[in-house]
Design an enzyme around this catalytic site. Sequence first.
Site, mmCIF file in Angstrom:
data_model
loop_
_atom_site.group_PDB
_atom_site.id
_atom_site.type_symbol
_atom_site.label_atom_id
_atom_site.label_comp_id
_atom_site.label_asym_id
_atom_site.label_seq_id
_atom_site.Cartn_x
_atom_site.Cartn_y
_atom_site.Cartn_z
ATOM 1 N N ARG A 68 5.447 -2.241 -3.557
ATOM 2 C CA ARG A 68 6.459 -1.404 -4.220
ATOM 3 C C ARG A 68 7.149 -2.095 -5.391
ATOM 4 N NH1 ARG A 68 6.229 -0.293 1.040
ATOM 5 N NH2 ARG A 68 6.125 1.899 1.625
ATOM 6 N N HIS A 93 1.581 0.977 -4.944
ATOM 7 C CA HIS A 93 0.127 0.853 -5.007
ATOM 8 C C HIS A 93 -0.520 1.455 -6.260
ATOM 9 C CE1 HIS A 93 0.381 -0.878 -1.130
ATOM 10 N NE2 HIS A 93 0.080 0.136 -0.367
ATOM 11 N N HIS A 164 -6.844 -2.829 1.169
ATOM 12 C CA HIS A 164 -6.073 -2.107 2.188
ATOM 13 C C HIS A 164 -6.909 -1.715 3.403
ATOM 14 C CE1 HIS A 164 -2.727 0.359 3.595
ATOM 15 N NE2 HIS A 164 -2.016 -0.065 2.573
ATOM 16 N N ASP A 237 5.983 -4.067 8.360
ATOM 17 C CA ASP A 237 5.533 -3.594 7.052
ATOM 18 C C ASP A 237 6.210 -4.519 6.034
ATOM 19 O OD1 ASP A 237 4.432 -2.192 5.017
ATOM 20 O OD2 ASP A 237 5.446 -0.284 5.420
ATOM 21 N N GLU A 303 -2.715 -7.443 3.831
ATOM 22 C CA GLU A 303 -2.868 -7.282 2.387
ATOM 23 C C GLU A 303 -2.373 -8.544 1.689
ATOM 24 O OE1 GLU A 303 -0.863 -3.430 1.417
ATOM 25 O OE2 GLU A 303 -0.796 -3.317 3.573
#
Length: 339
Positions: A68, A93, A164, A237, A303
């Site tokens: 982000r 993304h 991803h 996350d 990631e």
Amino acid sequence: MEPKLFTLSNKENIKVTITNFGGRVVSILVRDKEGKMVDVALGYEDLKSYQKENDPYFGAIIGRYGNRIAKGKFSLDETDYQLEINNGPNALHGGSDGFHNKFWNVEQPNAQTLILTCFSADGEGGFSGNLNVKVIYSVTINNGLQIEYAAITDKKTIINLTNHTYFNLNGEGSETDILNHILTIDADKIVEIDETSIATGQLLPVTNTPFDFIKPKKIGAKIEENHEQLQFGNGYDHTFVFNKQQGNLEKVTEVYSPITGISLAVFTDQPGMQLYTGNFLTGEDNDGKNRNAYRFRSGFCLETQHFPDSPNHTNFPSTVLNVGETYKSTTIYEFGIHK
Ligand code: GAL
């Protein structure tokens, strides 16, 4: 354009399929402790489904900027840029025309290697510079899937590429979610986020928090703990900040399934890695492989990348790419059997 499928394999112990749409990893077949080939990557039954609107980036190459950017805003040399807003108030993304949604040119020089290239025009998604990108997927003799990224620009820009793929080492579509996996991450800190999942600029020490994976721990051990960061992310996350020196290609993560015995070691030269535990998978669509409906936390992503929102935090390693420089990064996902 029709999506096509390409296969990479090495001595029958790893077989990876990749599609030209989004450069997506469609399947990863590796041996379990009984010697049976198991697909450990989530994906769709039908190749065309990768193009659907609410696809959660299954297997995709992510760019130009993985993760982000606050309100989609950043500046370079006094010029302000505005990216497409596609995730609450923020940019995520690379926007809707990101690399996950592009058809890539593909060359397969041999059974172990696939070379993908794509072009992203100046202004695309709000980013500056004509960007030429190359991604080389290869299977290694150690049963690894190696991903090498490279890019050049004709105008100063920012870049943060990643992959991803959602893994489930119990086997994709397994009855068992990924919370039983045993995970180790060589990171003493994470990038703190706010309620919109934007980096605050602070790095949080993992000691005495659910983010401490320094020693092997079940992914699910503390995921429901009452911790603000877990609430903001709806689970894990977050970007883990590696202890190793940036730029060195080193092993940073290990994870295995106690059921299949399949292990995954991650090697990277990147400074961080987003651990995403599939908190937005809903199980609503049954268009996964073999008509599987991928439920909440039935896959996780590792990631490897620079820190989120780096262009707005001078204390984070730079994601600027200058004219005349080549952006380069390498990550290897290496499979084996846990001993
Ligand atoms: C991850 C991101 C998550 C979510 C996911 C896609 O990379 O960190 O917040 O957006 O992609 O569903």
